[in-house]
Structure formats: C-alpha cells, structure tokens
Design a protein around this motif. Sequence first.
Motif, PDB file in Angstrom:
ATOM      1  N   ARG A  85       0.836  -1.205   0.000  1.00  0.00           N
ATOM      2  CA  ARG A  85       0.000   0.000   0.000  1.00  0.00           C
ATOM      3  C   ARG A  85       0.868   1.251   0.000  1.00  0.00           C
ATOM      4  NH1 ARG A  85      -4.874   2.068   0.470  1.00  0.00           N
ATOM      5  NH2 ARG A  85      -5.108   4.054   1.528  1.00  0.00           N
ATOM      6  N   ALA A  86       0.561   2.156  -0.917  1.00  0.00           N
ATOM      7  CA  ALA A  86       1.228   3.458  -0.981  1.00  0.00           C
ATOM      8  C   ALA A  86       0.290   4.527  -0.424  1.00  0.00           C
ATOM      9  CB  ALA A  86       1.588   3.793  -2.421  1.00  0.00           C
ATOM     10  N   PRO A  87       0.804   5.507   0.304  1.00  0.00           N
ATOM     11  CA  PRO A  87      -0.051   6.511   0.935  1.00  0.00           C
ATOM     12  C   PRO A  87      -0.505   7.619  -0.012  1.00  0.00           C
ATOM     13  CG  PRO A  87       2.226   6.923   1.497  1.00  0.00           C
ATOM     14  CD  PRO A  87       2.217   5.652   0.690  1.00  0.00           C
ATOM     15  N   ARG A  88      -0.225   7.469  -1.314  1.00  0.00           N
ATOM     16  CA  ARG A  88      -0.632   8.491  -2.278  1.00  0.00           C
ATOM     17  C   ARG A  88      -1.144   7.809  -3.540  1.00  0.00           C
ATOM     18  NH1 ARG A  88       5.552  10.519  -3.322  1.00  0.00           N
ATOM     19  NH2 ARG A  88       6.270   8.753  -4.584  1.00  0.00           N
ATOM     20  N   ARG A  89      -1.674   8.600  -4.426  1.00  0.00           N
ATOM     21  CA  ARG A  89      -2.207   8.045  -5.668  1.00  0.00           C
ATOM     22  C   ARG A  89      -1.058   7.571  -6.568  1.00  0.00           C
ATOM     23  NH1 ARG A  89      -7.057  10.797  -9.250  1.00  0.00           N
ATOM     24  NH2 ARG A  89      -7.433   8.985 -10.596  1.00  0.00           N
ATOM     25  N   MET A  90      -1.264   6.427  -7.226  1.00  0.00           N
ATOM     26  CA  MET A  90      -0.228   5.853  -8.071  1.00  0.00           C
ATOM     27  C   MET A  90      -0.689   5.803  -9.525  1.00  0.00           C
ATOM     28  SD  MET A  90       0.975   2.594  -5.756  1.00  0.00           S
ATOM     29  CE  MET A  90       2.029   1.983  -7.071  1.00  0.00           C
ATOM     30  N   ALA A  91       0.236   6.083 -10.426  1.00  0.00           N
ATOM     31  CA  ALA A  91      -0.019   5.915 -11.851  1.00  0.00           C
ATOM     32  C   ALA A  91       0.497   4.549 -12.295  1.00  0.00           C
ATOM     33  CB  ALA A  91       0.674   7.018 -12.644  1.00  0.00           C
ATOM     34  N   ALA A  92       0.071   4.121 -13.468  1.00  0.00           N
ATOM     35  CA  ALA A  92       0.542   2.843 -13.994  1.00  0.00           C
ATOM     36  C   ALA A  92       2.066   2.846 -14.114  1.00  0.00           C
ATOM     37  CB  ALA A  92      -0.090   2.575 -15.352  1.00  0.00           C
ATOM     38  N   GLY A  93       2.712   1.803 -13.613  1.00  0.00           N
ATOM     39  CA  GLY A  93       4.164   1.703 -13.683  1.00  0.00           C
ATOM     40  C   GLY A  93       4.898   2.450 -12.590  1.00  0.00           C
ATOM     41  N   ALA A  94       4.162   3.033 -11.644  1.00  0.00           N
ATOM     42  CA  ALA A  94       4.802   3.815 -10.578  1.00  0.00           C
ATOM     43  C   ALA A  94       5.623   2.916  -9.658  1.00  0.00           C
ATOM     44  CB  ALA A  94       3.740   4.557  -9.769  1.00  0.00           C
ATOM     45  N   ASP A  95       6.696   3.483  -9.106  1.00  0.00           N
ATOM     46  CA  ASP A  95       7.562   2.801  -8.148  1.00  0.00           C
ATOM     47  C   ASP A  95       7.724   3.758  -6.977  1.00  0.00           C
ATOM     48  OD1 ASP A  95       9.534   1.579  -6.695  1.00  0.00           O
ATOM     49  OD2 ASP A  95      10.828   1.130  -8.406  1.00  0.00           O
ATOM     50  N   VAL A  96       6.959   3.511  -5.900  1.00  0.00           N
ATOM     51  CA  VAL A  96       6.892   4.484  -4.812  1.00  0.00           C
ATOM     52  C   VAL A  96       7.122   3.815  -3.466  1.00  0.00           C
ATOM     53  CG1 VAL A  96       5.264   5.916  -6.110  1.00  0.00           C
ATOM     54  CG2 VAL A  96       4.397   4.202  -4.522  1.00  0.00           C
ATOM     55  N   PRO A  97       7.494   4.585  -2.434  1.00  0.00           N
ATOM     56  CA  PRO A  97       7.614   4.025  -1.089  1.00  0.00           C
ATOM     57  C   PRO A  97       6.239   3.656  -0.539  1.00  0.00           C
ATOM     58  CG  PRO A  97       8.774   6.125  -1.289  1.00  0.00           C
ATOM     59  CD  PRO A  97       7.909   5.992  -2.498  1.00  0.00           C
ATOM     60  N   GLY A  98       6.214   2.692   0.353  1.00  0.00           N
ATOM     61  CA  GLY A  98       4.960   2.290   0.979  1.00  0.00           C
ATOM     62  C   GLY A  98       5.207   1.208   2.010  1.00  0.00           C
ATOM     63  N   ARG A  99       4.146   0.509   2.355  1.00  0.00           N
ATOM     64  CA  ARG A  99       4.229  -0.593   3.317  1.00  0.00           C
ATOM     65  C   ARG A  99       3.751  -1.879   2.663  1.00  0.00           C
ATOM     66  NH1 ARG A  99       7.235   0.648   7.876  1.00  0.00           N
ATOM     67  NH2 ARG A  99       6.706   2.734   8.610  1.00  0.00           N
ATOM     68  N   ILE A 100       4.399  -2.995   2.993  1.00  0.00           N
ATOM     69  CA  ILE A 100       3.990  -4.301   2.496  1.00  0.00           C
ATOM     70  C   ILE A 100       3.704  -5.194   3.700  1.00  0.00           C
ATOM     71  CG2 ILE A 100       4.661  -6.333   1.184  1.00  0.00           C
ATOM     72  CD1 ILE A 100       6.515  -4.543  -0.462  1.00  0.00           C
ATOM     73  N   ARG A 101       2.486  -5.777   3.702  1.00  0.00           N
ATOM     74  CA  ARG A 101       2.061  -6.624   4.813  1.00  0.00           C
ATOM     75  C   ARG A 101       1.864  -8.057   4.318  1.00  0.00           C
ATOM     76  NH1 ARG A 101      -3.241  -4.670   6.883  1.00  0.00           N
ATOM     77  NH2 ARG A 101      -2.712  -5.705   8.845  1.00  0.00           N
ATOM     78  N   HIS A 102       2.203  -8.996   5.165  1.00  0.00           N
ATOM     79  CA  HIS A 102       2.066 -10.421   4.890  1.00  0.00           C
ATOM     80  C   HIS A 102       1.138 -10.977   5.959  1.00  0.00           C
ATOM     81  CE1 HIS A 102       3.921 -14.655   4.590  1.00  0.00           C
ATOM     82  NE2 HIS A 102       3.415 -14.401   3.409  1.00  0.00           N
ATOM     83  N   ILE A 103      -0.140 -11.190   5.613  1.00  0.00           N
ATOM     84  CA  ILE A 103      -1.161 -11.509   6.606  1.00  0.00           C
ATOM     85  C   ILE A 103      -2.048 -12.663   6.129  1.00  0.00           C
ATOM     86  CG2 ILE A 103      -1.240  -9.188   7.611  1.00  0.00           C
ATOM     87  CD1 ILE A 103      -3.617  -8.580   5.822  1.00  0.00           C
ATOM     88  N   PRO A 104      -2.706 -13.375   7.056  1.00  0.00           N
ATOM     89  CA  PRO A 104      -3.650 -14.415   6.647  1.00  0.00           C
ATOM     90  C   PRO A 104      -4.770 -13.819   5.806  1.00  0.00           C
ATOM     91  CG  PRO A 104      -3.140 -14.597   8.979  1.00  0.00           C
ATOM     92  CD  PRO A 104      -2.567 -13.285   8.526  1.00  0.00           C
TER      93      PRO A 104
END
Length: 293
Positions: free
Chosen positions: A20-39
């Motif tokens: 999840r990125a905290p801002r709007r993303m365009a196609a092909g965007a590479d942005v900082p964010g958080r990645i969660r690994h959850i059930p």
Amino acid sequence: MTAQPDILCIGAMLWDVIGRAPRRMAAGADVPGRIRHIPGGVALNVAVALARWGLKPAVLSAVGCDPEGEALAREAERLGVMTGWLARATDLPTDCYMAVEDSEGLIAAIADAHSLEAAGDKILLPLDSDLAGWRAPVVLDGNLTEQLLAQVAKDPRLAHADLRVVPASPGKAERLEPLIAARRGCFYLNRLEAEILAGHACPDAASAAQAVVRRGAARVLVTDGPNAVAEAIANGPTLIFTPPKVTVARVTGAGDCFLAAHLAAELNNQPREAALKQAVEASSAHVSGKDVP
C-alpha cells in the motif's frame, strides 16, 4: 474432534501480500509504501471476522504441508478459526494473493488459488463424517471452481444449509451462475459483480441488486464503494443504506467484513434494516483502518 463450529466457510485460505502506498499511483509507478504479509482468502477473512463477533467458524479449504501452510493454520487458530477439517496437500503449495493499493483504493491484484482448485471436492469430505447433516450457515466463495460450485448447489449434504455466497472478485462472478440457477443462497456482491451477473450496466447498487433478483436470486446485497448499499429480495422491498464518509486506509477484506457483520447480526435475530446497518458500519470501519467489533 468433539467441538462443533457454528458456521462453515468454504473456499480460499491463503497468505495475503498487500502493498500500500499513501498516495495516488499511476501505472508503472515505483513508490515508497508498506507491504504486509497476513492471513487471507475470502473464506478465512470471513471466518476471522465472524470469530471477532463471538462465533465459532471453521474453514473448509486446502492448505499445503509446507512451512507457509503450517504457519497459516497456526495463525488462523490463534485468531479463533477452527482448522481441524482442512485438506492438507503434501504435493501442493499453500496459495497466495498479492495486491497493490494506493490512497484511492485497489490498483491491481493477482489471486493464486491453484491448490484450492486442484483439491476440488476433497475439501468437502468432512461433510461425510464429523460435519454430516449440516444445517447451519455456510459461506461459499468464488475461488471455488464453477464445477464445484455447481456441485454444492445440488449437494444433498448441504440441502438444508443457509448458503451465503460471495464471488471473491468480478472476474469470478460468473462462477456463481449455477447457484442462481438453483435459486440457492444469499449473494454478497459489489456493483461490478452484480452487473456481470445481471448482464448489463446498472446506475447504482439498488438497481444492480434488483437486476440479479430478476435473474432468479432470492436475495442479493450489493455494495458500491463509498456510495449507497442495497439489499433486494424476491417479492419484497429493497433496502438502501448510505455508508459514512471515511478516510481510506485499506480496501482488501472490506467485503468479507461486510458479510461477516451482516451474518452475525442475522444470527442474533436482528431485523433486515439493523443487519444491513451493522454490515455497512463494520465495513466502513475496516476501510478506515479499524477492526470491528
């Protein structure tokens, strides 16, 4: 196994990988964010939410005997879900779902449920033994194959079950056709899924729910993002409820939260209006980043 569940959730049980990125993303965007690994997985998501409402759900699904599967089963039990009837495949990996979200919602997702599909009706074998004669609610998710959903629609082992049906994604909505044809189940859809089943575009949730009822479904609930939610039934009035405005913190799992809250309200003998209100408020709280109850 002596303890019996209140509800069976049949379908996907897997690991969610959510970026999840905290801002709007365009196609092909590479942005900082958080990645969660959850059930995750629809069946497990609904079961976990039902457990939070004080119920005793069990999941019928396929999980590998790999380390991911062992960890997933342990975590599900910790969250209040009964896993003793899982099909454990030694030759298949545990399934996985990957999604990318931005501040506006879901960008794209891929569901790898190949192990569940390969297991087929093996996941239903407990209905011949410990869970024989089942008459309580059953949540079905569209990650099951169309062939298995068609089998469930006519399966005498579930002839007296209260079926609650959710597509899992618009791309799998058409898998529900056998259940509509059999006039089985209460359907939980988003507007796009309802439009696919209706066969035409609809301007809002109410018209979409009514269109699916006209196709043969006895009862349909349709969500539409931040817009009004509707419940339509055959030969009865359509209910409409507008969600509160919230800041979007996540979107994956909102529909599962909606279903669980609605079912929990009905098992508590709440009327249609109160059950719909509880479902909308619970899913809105989930989207805002809170867990309800």
